[in-house]
Scaffold this motif. Structure first.
Motif, PDB file in Angstrom:
ATOM      1  N   LEU A   1     -30.379   4.992 -89.576  1.00  0.00           N
ATOM      2  CA  LEU A   1     -31.640   4.740 -88.887  1.00  0.00           C
ATOM      3  C   LEU A   1     -32.801   4.666 -89.865  1.00  0.00           C
ATOM      4  CD1 LEU A   1     -32.716   4.474 -85.943  1.00  0.00           C
ATOM      5  CD2 LEU A   1     -33.193   6.922 -86.028  1.00  0.00           C
ATOM      6  N   THR A   2     -32.824   5.586 -90.820  1.00  0.00           N
ATOM      7  CA  THR A   2     -33.914   5.594 -91.802  1.00  0.00           C
ATOM      8  C   THR A   2     -33.891   4.340 -92.666  1.00  0.00           C
ATOM      9  OG1 THR A   2     -33.895   8.017 -91.869  1.00  0.00           O
ATOM     10  CG2 THR A   2     -34.947   6.876 -93.703  1.00  0.00           C
ATOM     11  N   THR A   3     -32.684   3.905 -93.050  1.00  0.00           N
ATOM     12  CA  THR A   3     -32.579   2.684 -93.856  1.00  0.00           C
ATOM     13  C   THR A   3     -33.081   1.475 -93.081  1.00  0.00           C
ATOM     14  OG1 THR A   3     -30.655   3.595 -95.004  1.00  0.00           O
ATOM     15  CG2 THR A   3     -31.000   1.230 -95.161  1.00  0.00           C
TER      16      THR A   3
ATOM     17  N   ASP B   1     -33.414  16.653 -89.969  1.00  0.00           N
ATOM     18  CA  ASP B   1     -34.506  15.676 -90.027  1.00  0.00           C
ATOM     19  C   ASP B   1     -35.681  16.222 -90.813  1.00  0.00           C
ATOM     20  OD1 ASP B   1     -33.041  13.977 -88.277  1.00  0.00           O
ATOM     21  OD2 ASP B   1     -33.770  15.127 -86.558  1.00  0.00           O
TER      22      ASP B   1
ATOM     23  N   ALA C   1     -41.450   4.856 -93.049  1.00  0.00           N
ATOM     24  CA  ALA C   1     -40.135   4.607 -92.450  1.00  0.00           C
ATOM     25  C   ALA C   1     -39.453   5.900 -92.036  1.00  0.00           C
ATOM     26  CB  ALA C   1     -39.256   3.840 -93.431  1.00  0.00           C
TER      27      ALA C   1
ATOM     28  N   ALA D   1     -35.528   0.167 -86.872  1.00  0.00           N
ATOM     29  CA  ALA D   1     -34.782   1.279 -86.292  1.00  0.00           C
ATOM     30  C   ALA D   1     -34.129   0.894 -84.971  1.00  0.00           C
ATOM     31  CB  ALA D   1     -35.715   2.473 -86.092  1.00  0.00           C
TER      32      ALA D   1
ATOM     33  N   SER E   1     -38.675   6.761 -88.180  1.00  0.00           N
ATOM     34  CA  SER E   1     -37.278   6.911 -87.771  1.00  0.00           C
ATOM     35  C   SER E   1     -37.020   8.261 -87.127  1.00  0.00           C
ATOM     36  CB  SER E   1     -36.358   6.722 -88.975  1.00  0.00           C
ATOM     37  OG  SER E   1     -36.558   7.744 -89.930  1.00  0.00           O
ATOM     38  N   THR E   2     -37.855   9.254 -87.418  1.00  0.00           N
ATOM     39  CA  THR E   2     -37.666  10.590 -86.865  1.00  0.00           C
ATOM     40  C   THR E   2     -38.570  10.857 -85.664  1.00  0.00           C
ATOM     41  OG1 THR E   2     -37.141  11.401 -89.091  1.00  0.00           O
ATOM     42  CG2 THR E   2     -37.656  13.046 -87.411  1.00  0.00           C
TER      43      THR E   2
ATOM     44  N   ALA F   1     -35.254   1.479 -90.637  1.00  0.00           N
ATOM     45  CA  ALA F   1     -36.713   1.590 -90.524  1.00  0.00           C
ATOM     46  C   ALA F   1     -37.400   1.237 -91.836  1.00  0.00           C
ATOM     47  CB  ALA F   1     -37.091   3.007 -90.093  1.00  0.00           C
TER      48      ALA F   1
ATOM     49  N   ALA G   1     -41.171  -0.807 -88.969  1.00  0.00           N
ATOM     50  CA  ALA G   1     -40.190   0.267 -89.047  1.00  0.00           C
ATOM     51  C   ALA G   1     -39.535   0.506 -87.692  1.00  0.00           C
ATOM     52  CB  ALA G   1     -40.856   1.552 -89.549  1.00  0.00           C
ATOM     53  N   SER G   2     -40.322   0.418 -86.621  1.00  0.00           N
ATOM     54  CA  SER G   2     -39.778   0.584 -85.275  1.00  0.00           C
ATOM     55  C   SER G   2     -38.760  -0.510 -84.963  1.00  0.00           C
ATOM     56  CB  SER G   2     -40.909   0.549 -84.241  1.00  0.00           C
ATOM     57  OG  SER G   2     -41.820   1.597 -84.454  1.00  0.00           O
TER      58      SER G   2
END
Length: 340
Positions: free
Chosen positions: A126-128, A201, A256, A111, A260-261, A130, A107-108
């Motif tokens: 960003l979330t997508t 978020d 994810a 992102a 992402s957050t 990740a 995930a990192s």
């Protein structure tokens, strides 16, 4: 070990009260002179529509800085603990969690590709990124594990390999493409940080984590069956492929959104499920909500400690959880070795 319905209900009520009180206390930590009474008074004023009596600066500190961060810490802790319960049940491995299995690292990487390289030209969030990275990493782990024998120990070893691979890819992208400002921000974020959390978020993370919790609660009987193995679960009428796919996607999505957050926060999904099992046993109907509640309280206080232990600087949350999680990981390894 608590088993009676009354004791379990009492445990959850006490846990919720501890979470609320902890959130109020943690929100007061910092150089503003706020008290927990001020926080509760401000919250009641927001609900009732009356004046809280606090200054605009104090209201801003509570609602724009500290409270969203505290709520996000609770959501992240609950989500990571939930993912740990799912993975440990599906893989029948007490050492499984999103961090160790490489899901957080994937995930990192996803992102960072969005942030540093701008892949998707703004069309991919960003979330997508990740989420896709976490799915790719977990698919790689399963492919490598089952190609080498498919035992639970091989899954953990494949996860270690995936963690190193995707961590190296992330470092490579940052090294060749990020400027100094991006590098500092990305590296601090990868170690886990709640410093820049906003209410938007929090809302996204709350929707995903609560939805994941509901899905898991609807499949607690199937998770109980998985603890006896895939063949036993199939013999009990469980659609193994479908349930595994659903719960794996839930795990990847929750991880994810949190990564992402908040960045990569390790070992919460490893330690808290075991603490919850020691308290309520292995029945997932009670284990899932207990682990989520314990994870929420745990990360709220870990985040508070990370803000104060080396003040005025801030310790990354992932560093703080690793300082606790690594000794717990060693204890689990030693216990597994002695039971063989």
């Amino acid at each position: 070990m608590l088993r009676s319905p009354g004791a379990l209900a009492g445990l959850w009520i006490v846990g919720l009260l501890v979470l609320v009180v902890s959130s109020a206390l943690v929100t007061t930590i910092g150089p503003s002179g706020l008290t927990s009474g001020d926080v509760l008074q401000s919250a009641l004023a927001r609900v009732s529509g009356v004046d809280s009596g606090l200054s605009r600066i104090q209201e801003g500190i509570i609602w724009n800085l500290r409270l969203p961060r505290t709520v996000m810490a609770a959501l992240a802790g609950a989500g990571l603990a939930l993912c740990g319960v799912i993975l440990q049940s599906l893989l029948r491995n007490p050492l499984a969690d999103p961090y160790i299995l490489g899901i957080s690292s994937g995930a990192s990487t996803g992102a960072v590709l969005i942030v540093v390289l701008g892949i998707g030209a703004g069309a991919v969030g960003l979330t997508t990124g990740a989420f896709v990275g976490s799915l790719v990493a977990f698919g790689f782990v399963l492919l490598l594990a089952f190609a080498s024998g498919g035992t639970t120990d091989r899954v953990v070893l494949a996860g270690v390999a995936a963690t190193q691979l995707f961590s190296a890819m992330t470092s490579f992208v940052v090294y060749i493409a990020a400027d100094a400002e991006q590098t500092r921000g990305v590296l601090f974020w990868l170690l886990g940080s709640l410093a820049s959390v906003r209410w938007s978020d929090v809302v996204v993370c709350a929707v995903v984590v609560l939805a994941g919790l509901v899905v898991c609660l609807l499949h607690t009987s199937e998770l109980d069956a998985f603890t006896f193995g895939q063949d036993a679960a199939a013999s009990l009428g469980v659609n193994v492929a479908r349930i595994r796919l659903v719960l794996m996607v839930v795990t990847a999505l929750v991880t994810a959104v949190i990564v992402s957050t908040c960045g990569a926060i390790g070992f919460v999904g490893l330690v808290l499920p075991h603490a919850a099992r020691a308290l309520v046993g292995n029945r997932h109907r009670v284990l899932v909500p207990t682990a989520a509640l314990m994870g929420a309280v745990f990360l709220v206080w870990i985040d508070a400690a990370s803000r104060t232990v080396i003040a005025p600087q801030e310790l990354p949350v992932g560093v703080a959880t690793a300082l606790i999680g690594v000794p717990a990981f060693v204890v689990l390894l030693l216990r597994r070795g002695r039971t063989r």
